[in-house]
Write a protein that holds these residues in place. Sequence first.
Motif, short mmCIF file in Angstrom:
data_model
loop_
_atom_site.label_atom_id
_atom_site.label_comp_id
_atom_site.label_asym_id
_atom_site.label_seq_id
_atom_site.Cartn_x
_atom_site.Cartn_y
_atom_site.Cartn_z
N ALA A 79 0.92 -0.87 0.44
CA ALA A 79 0.02 0.25 0.03
C ALA A 79 1.21 1.59 -0.12
O ALA A 79 0.87 2.05 -0.44
N SER A 80 2.18 1.60 1.03
CA SER A 80 2.82 2.26 0.87
C SER A 80 3.79 2.75 -0.97
O SER A 80 3.50 3.76 -0.75
N ALA A 97 2.18 1.43 -3.23
CA ALA A 97 1.13 2.25 -3.93
C ALA A 97 1.10 3.54 -3.81
O ALA A 97 0.71 5.10 -5.22
N LEU A 98 0.89 4.27 -3.15
CA LEU A 98 0.46 5.55 -2.84
C LEU A 98 1.44 6.73 -3.28
O LEU A 98 1.33 7.44 -3.27
N GLY A 99 2.95 5.55 -2.32
CA GLY A 99 4.23 6.42 -3.32
C GLY A 99 4.28 7.08 -4.92
O GLY A 99 4.41 8.00 -5.04
N LEU A 156 1.87 6.80 -6.81
CA LEU A 156 0.59 7.72 -6.93
C LEU A 156 1.01 9.39 -7.67
O LEU A 156 0.92 9.94 -7.46
N SER A 157 1.60 9.42 -5.59
CA SER A 157 1.75 10.57 -5.26
C SER A 157 3.62 11.32 -6.44
O SER A 157 3.21 12.71 -6.40
N ILE A 199 -2.20 12.28 -6.84
CA ILE A 199 -2.93 12.53 -5.47
C ILE A 199 -1.69 13.26 -4.76
O ILE A 199 -0.39 13.26 -5.13
N LEU A 213 -0.25 14.02 -0.58
CA LEU A 213 -0.14 13.22 0.14
C LEU A 213 0.55 13.93 1.39
O LEU A 213 1.57 14.68 1.25
N VAL A 267 1.51 10.82 6.76
CA VAL A 267 1.81 9.46 6.28
C VAL A 267 2.25 8.47 6.74
O VAL A 267 2.59 6.63 7.47
#
Length: 207
Positions: A161-162, A164-166, A168-169, A174, A176, A181
């Motif tokens: 998950a981290s 994926a968020l990284g 996307l950011s 997105i 963040l 985080v």
Amino acid sequence: MSAPGWWGMAGRIAPMTGWPAWGRWLAVALLYAWLTAGFWLMFTGGPGLRLLGLAMFAAGLPLLAHSGRVLMRERSRAADRRYVREFMPAMLLYVVVMLYVWPLQKGMPPGGLKAAIVLSPMLPIVWVIWASIRYVLASDELERRQHLEALAIGVSLVSVASLALGFLSAAKLIVLDASLVLLMVYPAICITYGVTRCLLISCARNE
């Protein structure tokens, strides 16, 4: 002989063997509602309500640590009771620090004192981690394997998950808050570990 209730001999928490499943789940749900109400009062009420919320939270913590044993109809062991004795004051200290100590750093100039206040919540967190390690080491081989598997799965899920968020950011899809985080990593691992371990225990019981 009648079945033991919530409190067993010598005041120790015993399994509610005489209770139906819905009754045990309802008791645990009410306990979580009590803790949630106390937590809400601590962070939203005035000085008096904060103290009331802290008292409610402190009263519910010992039972929270035994709630899993209650649902599984198992008696709390010596290791469970020792974990409660170590976990409860650490969590209370964390709440007190976050309510009354950590806010003092706002408006302070950079320096050693501000750094000490900012990092003060780490002391009870390290205390909790140390108590958790002692609890795992006091478990039998099956429980240690369940702890290890749950931790491995939990860390893997949070890592994916981290990442994926990284990504996307980094792609500006997105936005963040980096500090938020980082602060959520440890709670996320705890939650995924706890849920996974419950599932592993349930699967082991059904085999």
